[in-house]
Design a protein around this motif. Structure first.
Motif, PDB file in Angstrom:
ATOM      1  N   GLN A 107     133.089  -6.714   8.819  1.00 28.04           N
ATOM      2  CA  GLN A 107     132.201  -5.693   9.388  1.00 28.04           C
ATOM      3  C   GLN A 107     130.747  -5.891   8.973  1.00 28.04           C
ATOM      4  OE1 GLN A 107     135.276  -4.566   7.820  1.00 28.04           O
ATOM      5  NE2 GLN A 107     136.087  -4.884   9.881  1.00 28.04           N
ATOM      6  N   GLY A 108     130.458  -6.987   8.294  1.00 29.86           N
ATOM      7  CA  GLY A 108     129.091  -7.271   7.880  1.00 29.86           C
ATOM      8  C   GLY A 108     128.726  -6.581   6.589  1.00 29.86           C
ATOM      9  N   SER A 109     127.499  -6.120   6.491  1.00 32.71           N
ATOM     10  CA  SER A 109     127.051  -5.458   5.271  1.00 32.71           C
ATOM     11  C   SER A 109     125.998  -4.413   5.596  1.00 32.71           C
ATOM     12  CB  SER A 109     126.479  -6.483   4.282  1.00 32.71           C
ATOM     13  OG  SER A 109     125.380  -7.153   4.857  1.00 32.71           O
ATOM     14  N   VAL A 110     125.765  -3.549   4.627  1.00 27.29           N
ATOM     15  CA  VAL A 110     124.704  -2.545   4.723  1.00 27.29           C
ATOM     16  C   VAL A 110     123.816  -2.736   3.500  1.00 27.29           C
ATOM     17  CG1 VAL A 110     124.156  -0.083   4.746  1.00 27.29           C
ATOM     18  CG2 VAL A 110     126.178  -0.917   5.956  1.00 27.29           C
ATOM     19  N   VAL A 111     122.516  -2.857   3.732  1.00 26.78           N
ATOM     20  CA  VAL A 111     121.552  -3.035   2.655  1.00 26.78           C
ATOM     21  C   VAL A 111     120.631  -1.818   2.652  1.00 26.78           C
ATOM     22  CG1 VAL A 111     119.709  -4.497   1.737  1.00 26.78           C
ATOM     23  CG2 VAL A 111     121.640  -5.541   2.962  1.00 26.78           C
ATOM     24  N   TYR A 112     120.427  -1.229   1.479  1.00 24.94           N
ATOM     25  CA  TYR A 112     119.614  -0.019   1.356  1.00 24.94           C
ATOM     26  C   TYR A 112     118.619  -0.182   0.226  1.00 24.94           C
ATOM     27  CZ  TYR A 112     118.486   4.933   0.636  1.00 24.94           C
ATOM     28  OH  TYR A 112     117.838   6.138   0.491  1.00 24.94           O
ATOM     29  N   ASP A 113     117.343   0.034   0.524  1.00 22.87           N
ATOM     30  CA  ASP A 113     116.285   0.019  -0.478  1.00 22.87           C
ATOM     31  C   ASP A 113     115.956   1.471  -0.816  1.00 22.87           C
ATOM     32  OD1 ASP A 113     113.841   0.001  -1.871  1.00 22.87           O
ATOM     33  OD2 ASP A 113     113.129  -1.774  -0.809  1.00 22.87           O
ATOM     34  N   SER A 114     116.380   1.916  -1.974  1.00 24.58           N
ATOM     35  CA  SER A 114     116.208   3.327  -2.323  1.00 24.58           C
ATOM     36  C   SER A 114     114.748   3.698  -2.565  1.00 24.58           C
ATOM     37  CB  SER A 114     117.045   3.682  -3.556  1.00 24.58           C
ATOM     38  OG  SER A 114     116.569   3.020  -4.700  1.00 24.58           O
ATOM     39  N   THR A 173     112.112   2.629  -0.721  1.00 27.10           N
ATOM     40  CA  THR A 173     111.414   2.832   0.555  1.00 27.10           C
ATOM     41  C   THR A 173     112.226   3.675   1.530  1.00 27.10           C
ATOM     42  OG1 THR A 173     112.337   0.858   1.603  1.00 27.10           O
ATOM     43  CG2 THR A 173     110.290   0.572   0.341  1.00 27.10           C
ATOM     44  N   GLY A 174     113.527   3.816   1.273  1.00 32.22           N
ATOM     45  CA  GLY A 174     114.401   4.543   2.194  1.00 32.22           C
ATOM     46  C   GLY A 174     114.852   3.709   3.380  1.00 32.22           C
ATOM     47  N   GLU A 175     114.488   2.426   3.385  1.00 30.88           N
ATOM     48  CA  GLU A 175     114.883   1.562   4.504  1.00 30.88           C
ATOM     49  C   GLU A 175     116.340   1.139   4.367  1.00 30.88           C
ATOM     50  OE1 GLU A 175     111.460  -1.192   5.961  1.00 30.88           O
ATOM     51  OE2 GLU A 175     111.362  -1.088   3.751  1.00 30.88           O
ATOM     52  N   MET A 176     117.023   1.057   5.516  1.00 31.85           N
ATOM     53  CA  MET A 176     118.416   0.639   5.530  1.00 31.85           C
ATOM     54  C   MET A 176     118.614  -0.335   6.683  1.00 31.85           C
ATOM     55  SD  MET A 176     121.879   2.969   5.665  1.00 31.85           S
ATOM     56  CE  MET A 176     121.324   3.948   4.288  1.00 31.85           C
ATOM     57  N   TRP A 177     119.380  -1.380   6.408  1.00 27.30           N
ATOM     58  CA  TRP A 177     119.670  -2.383   7.422  1.00 27.30           C
ATOM     59  C   TRP A 177     121.172  -2.594   7.513  1.00 27.30           C
ATOM     60  CZ3 TRP A 177     116.191  -2.981   3.465  1.00 27.30           C
ATOM     61  CH2 TRP A 177     114.838  -3.038   3.824  1.00 27.30           C
ATOM     62  N   GLU A 178     121.677  -2.667   8.728  1.00 26.39           N
ATOM     63  CA  GLU A 178     123.065  -3.062   8.936  1.00 26.39           C
ATOM     64  C   GLU A 178     123.042  -4.521   9.370  1.00 26.39           C
ATOM     65  OE1 GLU A 178     125.831  -0.456  10.860  1.00 26.39           O
ATOM     66  OE2 GLU A 178     124.481   1.244  10.540  1.00 26.39           O
ATOM     67  N   VAL A 179     123.693  -5.372   8.591  1.00 31.56           N
ATOM     68  CA  VAL A 179     123.677  -6.812   8.830  1.00 31.56           C
ATOM     69  C   VAL A 179     125.051  -7.218   9.353  1.00 31.56           C
ATOM     70  CG1 VAL A 179     123.297  -9.073   7.790  1.00 31.56           C
ATOM     71  CG2 VAL A 179     122.052  -7.071   6.914  1.00 31.56           C
ATOM     72  N   PRO A 180     125.112  -7.727  10.585  1.00 27.98           N
ATOM     73  CA  PRO A 180     126.423  -8.102  11.135  1.00 27.98           C
ATOM     74  C   PRO A 180     126.971  -9.362  10.470  1.00 27.98           C
ATOM     75  CG  PRO A 180     124.671  -8.727  12.656  1.00 27.98           C
ATOM     76  CD  PRO A 180     124.026  -7.974  11.525  1.00 27.98           C
ATOM     77  N   ALA A 181     128.279  -9.478  10.498  1.00 28.31           N
ATOM     78  CA  ALA A 181     128.921 -10.708  10.008  1.00 28.31           C
ATOM     79  C   ALA A 181     128.666 -11.823  11.017  1.00 28.31           C
ATOM     80  CB  ALA A 181     130.420 -10.475   9.849  1.00 28.31           C
TER      81      ALA A 181
END
Length: 89
Positions: free
Chosen positions: A49-56, A58-66
């Motif tokens: 399902q890929g991954s989720v990256v969160y920068d606490s 800045t509040g930015e969040m990225w969903e990275v596909p596999a």
């Protein structure tokens, strides 16, 4: 939990590890709970399902596909490879 999650700048559990630390939930809920426990950057590795990256900070969040259509023979070391690539980027 705070002592574990705040030790380094990046905390990168897989889903099973994350659920055992902060309990089950949606990927967004899980990364936010880990960040609330002190992690600056959270990488939730979710396998196919890929991954989720969160920068606490800045509040930015990225969903990275596999990677689609990859022919995985053995998953041993996949998390290590992911983390190494993340650090090198």
């Amino acid at each position: 939990v705070e002592g574990l999650c705040s030790v380094g700048d990046i905390f990168s559990p897989n889903e099973i590890e994350a659920f055992s630390i902060v309990g089950p939930g949606s990927p967004v809920d899980v990364v936010e709970r880990i960040a609330e426990a002190g992690a600056k950057v959270v990488i939730l590795r979710r396998g196919q399902q890929g991954s989720v990256v969160y920068d606490s900070q800045t509040g930015e969040m990225w969903e990275v596909p596999a990677v689609p259509d990859s022919k995985v023979v053995d998953v041993t070391g996949c998390g290590n490879a992911y983390n190494g690539a993340f650090l090198a980027a």
